[in-house]
Write an enzyme that holds these catalytic residues in place. Structure first.
Site, PDB file in Angstrom:
ATOM      1  N   ARG A   1       0.865  -1.190   0.000  1.00  0.00           N
ATOM      2  CA  ARG A   1       0.000   0.000   0.000  1.00  0.00           C
ATOM      3  C   ARG A   1       0.895   1.232   0.000  1.00  0.00           C
ATOM      4  NH1 ARG A   1       2.444   2.072   3.569  1.00  0.00           N
ATOM      5  NH2 ARG A   1       0.870   3.693   3.663  1.00  0.00           N
ATOM      6  N   GLY A   2       0.259   2.412  -0.085  1.00  0.00           N
ATOM      7  CA  GLY A   2       1.017   3.656  -0.268  1.00  0.00           C
ATOM      8  C   GLY A   2       1.132   3.899  -1.763  1.00  0.00           C
TER       9      GLY A   2
ATOM     10  N   ARG B   1      -7.665  -0.420  -6.733  1.00  0.00           N
ATOM     11  CA  ARG B   1      -8.020   0.636  -5.766  1.00  0.00           C
ATOM     12  C   ARG B   1      -8.240   1.927  -6.569  1.00  0.00           C
ATOM     13  NH1 ARG B   1      -4.393   1.088  -0.434  1.00  0.00           N
ATOM     14  NH2 ARG B   1      -6.248   2.198   0.309  1.00  0.00           N
TER      15      ARG B   1
ATOM     16  N   GLN C   1      -1.634   2.597   9.987  1.00  0.00           N
ATOM     17  CA  GLN C   1      -0.373   2.666   9.219  1.00  0.00           C
ATOM     18  C   GLN C   1       0.678   3.507   9.940  1.00  0.00           C
ATOM     19  OE1 GLN C   1      -3.440   3.130   7.954  1.00  0.00           O
ATOM     20  NE2 GLN C   1      -3.575   2.596   5.797  1.00  0.00           N
TER      21      GLN C   1
ATOM     22  N   ASP D   1      -2.112  10.852  -2.031  1.00  0.00           N
ATOM     23  CA  ASP D   1      -2.512   9.792  -2.965  1.00  0.00           C
ATOM     24  C   ASP D   1      -2.853  10.331  -4.344  1.00  0.00           C
ATOM     25  OD1 ASP D   1      -2.949   8.401  -0.231  1.00  0.00           O
ATOM     26  OD2 ASP D   1      -2.983   6.832  -1.779  1.00  0.00           O
TER      27      ASP D   1
ATOM     28  N   ASN E   1      -5.459  12.378   0.706  1.00  0.00           N
ATOM     29  CA  ASN E   1      -4.505  11.576   1.478  1.00  0.00           C
ATOM     30  C   ASN E   1      -5.298  10.845   2.564  1.00  0.00           C
ATOM     31  OD1 ASN E   1      -1.715  10.777   1.898  1.00  0.00           O
ATOM     32  ND2 ASN E   1      -1.829  11.850   3.840  1.00  0.00           N
TER      33      ASN E   1
HETATM   34  O1  MRU Z   1      -4.520   3.276   2.271  1.00  0.00           O
HETATM   35  P1  MRU Z   1      -3.037   3.463   2.125  1.00  0.00           P
HETATM   36  O2  MRU Z   1      -2.247   2.918   3.266  1.00  0.00           O
HETATM   37  O3  MRU Z   1      -2.535   2.994   0.772  1.00  0.00           O
HETATM   38  O4  MRU Z   1      -2.870   5.052   2.161  1.00  0.00           O
HETATM   39  C1  MRU Z   1      -1.594   5.593   2.052  1.00  0.00           C
HETATM   40  C2  MRU Z   1      -1.549   7.046   2.221  1.00  0.00           C
HETATM   41  O5  MRU Z   1      -2.552   7.711   2.384  1.00  0.00           O
HETATM   42  C3  MRU Z   1      -0.202   7.686   2.066  1.00  0.00           C
HETATM   43  O6  MRU Z   1      -0.104   8.826   2.882  1.00  0.00           O
HETATM   44  C4  MRU Z   1      -0.032   8.107   0.606  1.00  0.00           C
HETATM   45  O7  MRU Z   1      -0.252   7.005  -0.246  1.00  0.00           O
HETATM   46  C5  MRU Z   1       1.305   8.627   0.348  1.00  0.00           C
HETATM   47  S1  MRU Z   1       2.489   7.342   0.391  1.00  0.00           S
HETATM   48  C6  MRU Z   1       3.986   8.001   0.009  1.00  0.00           C
END
Ligand code: MRU
Length: 321
Positions: free
Chosen positions: A44-45, A78, A176, A216, A226
């Site tokens: 993820r991220g 996603r 996270q 994101d 985000n």
């Molecule tokens: O749902 P996730 O864990 O994929 O969400 C991640 C985030 O919101 C991060 O802050 C974003 O992807 C930036 S990662 C460098």
């Protein structure tokens, strides 16, 4: 070790669902499995999602699968992270023009890491010796193949000999911040403390010098999506006069989306909110709402830390390709 990589014909990734208790590696054999690993958040991220998708496209290319169908499967994993769409489109072009799929996907992953290094260099100029910095979610190496976006300036500042302390907000409901960001900072010996999400404004009022989050998707007007809870921090930061920066590579900017209103926000299962360690903790009959992201208006952003430099919200057109 990176968050996502290619080895012996398989896509490898750290299973981020098992951290911080266990560093477990999974190997995936086809793009359908990669799409599922993105959907279920094994990885993820935004930038790591993009790199995983690039490797998924690589597997599709190597196996002779229909490239258009594989792209559709991966893009459906996603909805919010722009890097997913950016990476898949990049690989469709590379495979279509006859590039070696492995070299193209490895090149994509390395490009992200190189950009994160540049983000770290630019962003570290904002961090003063002894500063307390707050971040949210995980925008570290796990989220970006290696190095990180929001964590890159912190790492670089520490390497420059600056004292830096990080407030890590836990990031309900999937934690996270507590489970991934704290794990990364712990590994590197960077001083930090986990705080509950609701404690952010309290600690900001006691002397936070800087807030850095990832993103994101960043719309053409600078509104950005985000992890849920980011907007709360931006509001509190504005009220308390604390600079609020967003660290992201150009692959996260979506100039095809005019404003934050048009960003698709992923809705995840209510169980992520109501169930703890397999036990429902909410009253039976009480539903929960679980948007995975929120949108912070551009007006609340002091600057975007990109590989091309630090840009004000009104200057992001400069990184339009
Ligand atoms: O749902 P996730 O864990 O994929 O969400 C991640 C985030 O919101 C991060 O802050 C974003 O992807 C930036 S990662 C460098």
């Amino acid at each position: 070790m990176r968050a996502v990589w290619f080895e012996n014909g398989r896509v490898m990734m750290i299973d981020q669902r098992r951290l911080p208790h266990e560093v477990s590696i999974v190997g995936l054999d086809n793009h359908v499995q990669v799409a599922e690993a993105i959907r279920n958040m094994t990885t993820r991220g935004a930038p790591s999602i993009g790199a995983a998708a690039a490797y998924g496209m690589c597997l599709a290319g190597l196996s002779g699968a229909d490239i258009g169908a594989a792209a559709g499967t991966l893009k459906a994993a996603r909805p919010t992270a722009n890097d997913l769409f950016y990476a898949v489109d990049h690989m469709v072009r590379e495979i279509g023009s006859g590039s070696d799929p492995v070299a193209a996907a490895d090149g994509y992953a390395q490009m992200i890491v190189d950009k994160c290094m540049l983000i770290g260099g630019h962003g570290s100029s904002l961090i003063e010796d002894g500063m307390k910095v707050m971040t949210h979610c995980n925008a570290g190496a796990l989220a970006t193949v290696d190095v990180g976006t929001a964590l890159a300036p912190i790492r670089r500042a520490r390497d420059q000999g600056k004292g830096v302390f990080v407030y890590v907000s836990e990031t309900r409901p999937r934690l996270q911040g507590m489970q991934l960001t704290a794990w990364e900072l712990n590994q590197e010996g960077i001083p930090h403390a986990i705080i509950s999400d609701g404690a952010s404004a309290h600690f900001m009022s006691k002397g936070v010098g800087l807030i850095i989050t990832g993103a994101d998707r960043i719309a053409a007007n600078g509104d950005f999506a985000n992890k849920i809870g980011t907007f709360d921090k931006a509001l509190a930061a504005r009220a308390l006069g604390i600079p609020f920066y967003v660290a992201a590579p150009v692959s996260t900017f979506d100039f095809g989306t005019p404003t934050g209103e048009e960003i698709v926000i992923e809705e995840r299962s209510e169980d992520e909110v109501t169930v703890l360690n397999g036990v429902r903790i909410a009253p039976e009959g009480s539903p929960a709402l679980n948007p995975a992201f929120d949108v912070t208006p551009a007006d609340y952003v002091t600057g975007f830390i990109t590989e091309e430099g630090i840009l004000g919200p009104g200057e992001i057109w400069k990184v339009k390709g």
